[in-house]
Design an enzyme around this catalytic site. Sequence first.
Site, mmCIF file in Angstrom:
data_model
loop_
_atom_site.group_PDB
_atom_site.id
_atom_site.type_symbol
_atom_site.label_atom_id
_atom_site.label_comp_id
_atom_site.label_asym_id
_atom_site.label_seq_id
_atom_site.Cartn_x
_atom_site.Cartn_y
_atom_site.Cartn_z
ATOM 1 N N ILE A 35 -0.481 6.859 4.152
ATOM 2 C CA ILE A 35 0.555 6.565 5.153
ATOM 3 C C ILE A 35 1.720 5.787 4.524
ATOM 4 O O ILE A 35 2.887 6.052 4.830
ATOM 5 C CB ILE A 35 -0.070 5.794 6.330
ATOM 6 C CG1 ILE A 35 -1.042 6.721 7.073
ATOM 7 C CG2 ILE A 35 0.992 5.244 7.278
ATOM 8 C CD1 ILE A 35 -1.949 6.055 8.064
ATOM 9 N N GLY A 93 0.840 -1.215 0.000
ATOM 10 C CA GLY A 93 0.000 0.000 0.000
ATOM 11 C C GLY A 93 0.865 1.251 0.000
ATOM 12 O O GLY A 93 0.583 2.222 0.707
ATOM 13 N N TYR A 110 -13.565 -3.589 10.072
ATOM 14 C CA TYR A 110 -12.266 -2.881 10.156
ATOM 15 C C TYR A 110 -11.663 -3.068 11.546
ATOM 16 O O TYR A 110 -10.505 -3.480 11.686
ATOM 17 C CB TYR A 110 -12.471 -1.402 9.843
ATOM 18 C CG TYR A 110 -11.190 -0.587 9.875
ATOM 19 C CD1 TYR A 110 -10.322 -0.590 8.793
ATOM 20 C CD2 TYR A 110 -10.845 0.179 10.986
ATOM 21 C CE1 TYR A 110 -9.141 0.149 8.804
ATOM 22 C CE2 TYR A 110 -9.669 0.922 11.016
ATOM 23 C CZ TYR A 110 -8.827 0.906 9.920
ATOM 24 O OH TYR A 110 -7.663 1.633 9.942
HETATM 25 N N1 LIG Z 1 -5.655 7.101 7.952
HETATM 26 C C1 LIG Z 1 -5.756 6.823 9.235
HETATM 27 O O1 LIG Z 1 -6.194 7.656 10.036
HETATM 28 C C2 LIG Z 1 -5.324 5.501 9.731
HETATM 29 C C3 LIG Z 1 -4.906 4.467 8.906
HETATM 30 N N2 LIG Z 1 -4.497 3.281 9.439
HETATM 31 C C4 LIG Z 1 -4.028 2.189 8.581
HETATM 32 O O2 LIG Z 1 -2.967 2.633 7.763
HETATM 33 C C5 LIG Z 1 -2.931 1.854 6.570
HETATM 34 C C6 LIG Z 1 -2.821 2.771 5.364
HETATM 35 O O3 LIG Z 1 -4.048 3.489 5.251
HETATM 36 P P1 LIG Z 1 -4.142 4.975 4.689
HETATM 37 O O4 LIG Z 1 -2.839 5.420 4.187
HETATM 38 O O5 LIG Z 1 -4.856 5.770 5.688
HETATM 39 O O6 LIG Z 1 -5.182 4.741 3.508
HETATM 40 P P2 LIG Z 1 -5.050 4.930 1.929
HETATM 41 O O7 LIG Z 1 -6.385 4.510 1.407
HETATM 42 O O8 LIG Z 1 -4.512 6.241 1.572
HETATM 43 O O9 LIG Z 1 -3.950 3.846 1.534
HETATM 44 C C7 LIG Z 1 -4.225 2.497 1.534
HETATM 45 C C8 LIG Z 1 -3.203 1.833 0.644
HETATM 46 O O10 LIG Z 1 -3.465 0.429 0.652
HETATM 47 C C9 LIG Z 1 -3.582 0.012 -0.678
HETATM 48 N N3 LIG Z 1 -4.465 -1.140 -0.813
HETATM 49 C C10 LIG Z 1 -5.760 -1.255 -0.450
HETATM 50 N N4 LIG Z 1 -6.216 -2.464 -0.768
HETATM 51 C C11 LIG Z 1 -5.190 -3.121 -1.351
HETATM 52 C C12 LIG Z 1 -5.051 -4.408 -1.907
HETATM 53 N N5 LIG Z 1 -6.058 -5.280 -1.954
HETATM 54 N N6 LIG Z 1 -3.837 -4.774 -2.419
HETATM 55 C C13 LIG Z 1 -2.810 -3.907 -2.391
HETATM 56 N N7 LIG Z 1 -2.876 -2.675 -1.905
HETATM 57 C C14 LIG Z 1 -4.067 -2.283 -1.384
HETATM 58 C C15 LIG Z 1 -4.133 1.205 -1.429
HETATM 59 O O11 LIG Z 1 -3.929 1.042 -2.820
HETATM 60 P P3 LIG Z 1 -4.911 1.740 -3.911
HETATM 61 O O12 LIG Z 1 -4.415 3.135 -4.062
HETATM 62 O O13 LIG Z 1 -4.722 0.884 -5.103
HETATM 63 O O14 LIG Z 1 -6.296 1.683 -3.337
HETATM 64 C C16 LIG Z 1 -3.314 2.295 -0.806
HETATM 65 O O15 LIG Z 1 -2.038 2.329 -1.373
HETATM 66 C C17 LIG Z 1 -4.183 0.987 6.585
HETATM 67 O O16 LIG Z 1 -3.848 -0.319 7.010
HETATM 68 C C18 LIG Z 1 -5.077 1.663 7.615
HETATM 69 O O17 LIG Z 1 -5.950 0.773 8.221
HETATM 70 C C19 LIG Z 1 -4.457 3.074 10.779
HETATM 71 C C20 LIG Z 1 -4.875 4.048 11.634
HETATM 72 C C21 LIG Z 1 -5.330 5.332 11.178
HETATM 73 C C1 LIG Z 2 -19.796 15.645 13.250
HETATM 74 C C2 LIG Z 2 -19.460 14.235 13.001
HETATM 75 C C3 LIG Z 2 -20.469 13.317 12.760
HETATM 76 C C4 LIG Z 2 -18.149 13.849 13.511
HETATM 77 C C5 LIG Z 2 -17.827 12.400 13.449
HETATM 78 C C6 LIG Z 2 -16.423 12.162 13.800
HETATM 79 C C7 LIG Z 2 -15.989 10.742 13.481
HETATM 80 C C8 LIG Z 2 -16.377 10.414 12.063
HETATM 81 C C9 LIG Z 2 -14.509 10.589 13.716
HETATM 82 C C10 LIG Z 2 -14.125 10.883 15.140
HETATM 83 C C11 LIG Z 2 -12.942 9.975 15.471
HETATM 84 C C12 LIG Z 2 -12.561 9.405 14.138
HETATM 85 C C13 LIG Z 2 -11.668 8.245 14.034
HETATM 86 C C14 LIG Z 2 -11.692 7.421 12.943
HETATM 87 C C15 LIG Z 2 -12.719 7.611 11.900
HETATM 88 C C16 LIG Z 2 -13.568 8.851 12.027
HETATM 89 C C17 LIG Z 2 -13.890 9.211 13.462
HETATM 90 C C18 LIG Z 2 -14.724 8.097 14.066
HETATM 91 C C19 LIG Z 2 -10.777 6.236 12.794
HETATM 92 C C20 LIG Z 2 -11.564 5.023 13.240
HETATM 93 C C21 LIG Z 2 -10.338 6.065 11.320
HETATM 94 C C22 LIG Z 2 -9.452 4.913 11.097
HETATM 95 C C23 LIG Z 2 -8.555 4.534 12.197
HETATM 96 O O1 LIG Z 2 -7.779 3.611 12.001
HETATM 97 C C24 LIG Z 2 -8.663 5.163 13.544
HETATM 98 C C25 LIG Z 2 -7.320 5.391 14.170
HETATM 99 C C26 LIG Z 2 -9.510 6.410 13.577
HETATM 100 C C27 LIG Z 2 -9.863 6.807 15.025
HETATM 101 C C28 LIG Z 2 -10.635 8.097 15.107
#
Ligand SMILES: NC(=O)C1=CN([C@@H]2O[C@H](COP(=O)(O)OP(=O)(O)OC[C@H]3O[C@@H](n4cnc5c(N)ncnc54)[C@H](OP(=O)(O)O)[C@@H]3O)[C@@H](O)[C@H]2O)C=CC1
Ligand SMILES: CC(C)CCC[C@@H](C)[C@H]1CC[C@H]2C3=C(CC[C@]12C)[C@@]1(C)CCC(=O)[C@@H](C)[C@@H]1CC3
Length: 317
Positions: A20, A15, A199
């Site tokens: 990230i 990814g 998730y």
């Molecule tokens: N954003 C956040 O706040 C948080 C994110 N995370 C975790 O961080 C990781 C990265 O997420 P994030 O950067 O936010 O999300 P993005 O959607 O920006 O990135 C996800 C990445 O994973 C790739 N991906 C998804 N499905 C597949 C697949 N089947 N095979 C190969 N690659 C795949 C996507 O590719 P493509 O572009 O092709 O879709 C993309 O490169 C995830 O595991 C997420 O759960 C954890 C906590 C918080």
């Molecule tokens: C006015 C609104 C209805 C505000 C809603 C807020 C929520 C959508 C966010 C508050 C905390 C957020 C959160 C995540 C998603 C969106 C919220 C629930 C995550 C679950 C996203 C993915 C992750 O991996 C977590 C670390 C995030 C934790 C906080």
Amino acid sequence: MMSSDNMKKVVLVTGANSGIGLALCKRLLSVDDQIHLCLACRNMQRAETARAALLCSHPGADIALLKVDVGSLKSVLEAAKELKQRYRRLDYLYLNAGIMPNPRIDFNAFINGLFSRKAIHMFATGEGLLTQEDQVTEDGLQNVFATNVFGHFILLRELEPFLCQSEKESLVIWSSSSNARRSAFSLTDYQHTQGKESYSSSKYATDLLSVALNNHYNKQGLYSSVVCPGLVMTHLTYGILPPFFWTLILPIMLLVWLFKQKPESLDPLAKYYSCTSGLGSNYVKPVKMDLDEEAAEAFYQKLLDLETKYRCWQNVK
Ligand SMILES: NC(=O)C1=CN([C@@H]2O[C@H](COP(=O)(O)OP(=O)(O)OC[C@H]3O[C@@H](n4cnc5c(N)ncnc54)[C@H](OP(=O)(O)O)[C@@H]3O)[C@@H](O)[C@H]2O)C=CC1
Ligand SMILES: CC(C)CCC[C@@H](C)[C@H]1CC[C@H]2C3=C(CC[C@]12C)[C@@]1(C)CCC(=O)[C@@H](C)[C@@H]1CC3
């Protein structure tokens, strides 16, 4: 004699083309521009764009691409075969690719939570606020489990000979989440076919798996860690709420961050939380995970059973 290419550390990031994963690649190159970085992505056009962006900031970087859809076992096995042909070593494996399909917000829970004692916790973890609609993959697995957990597990198992080498240690780093909750996970339904928090379940499964991997592989030089990158604005979060909405609620999120800041060797039972704040503090905090080692082992055995089943199935096809 070893050539300098053989001596380079090989780092693979799944990814890696966005969010990230891409930010991580940029950071890795700024820490050590002598690594060989392999961007493992399912879409090669997006992978090429990511490589071009990385080469802009690090012109001399050694960056390769690998096609892999971690949600498809066939693709994972092909990618592993390709890696075995390309490399003799693998030092860091970042298992970062992840999905949260069709997220829905429970607005009632949000309003109730806002005025409860759990408000801070709710903002930090999203507990009780989010549901998802999962699907079944061509392999007959739940998509979130297949992508976030099982595809990565099979990749790791395939790459075992590279990761477990007597002369050096290897590190596997999983992108987990503060949304990983024991209550969303069940050993009897570890793919989360019944509930709507696939998730959260998949991230808890990741935590369990990491603990079990340490128990099984540390002696062979393979170490596993889970990290929680915090709440980061990426395609994943923009799938939950549009960018303008995030801008609106950002002041509240900042207050939560401020409230939770507290400064502190890799602990296999801890998850490493990014506590970077917009106001300058920059550190990682180990937080004990809410799990026990028996559950981790039981889940690991279930994954091994599933692996056996799918390998037989692949051979029959
Ligand atoms: N954003 C956040 O706040 C948080 C994110 N995370 C975790 O961080 C990781 C990265 O997420 P994030 O950067 O936010 O999300 P993005 O959607 O920006 O990135 C996800 C990445 O994973 C790739 N991906 C998804 N499905 C597949 C697949 N089947 N095979 C190969 N690659 C795949 C996507 O590719 P493509 O572009 O092709 O879709 C993309 O490169 C995830 O595991 C997420 O759960 C954890 C906590 C918080
Ligand atoms: C006015 C609104 C209805 C505000 C809603 C807020 C929520 C959508 C966010 C508050 C905390 C957020 C959160 C995540 C998603 C969106 C919220 C629930 C995550 C679950 C996203 C993915 C992750 O991996 C977590 C670390 C995030 C934790 C906080």
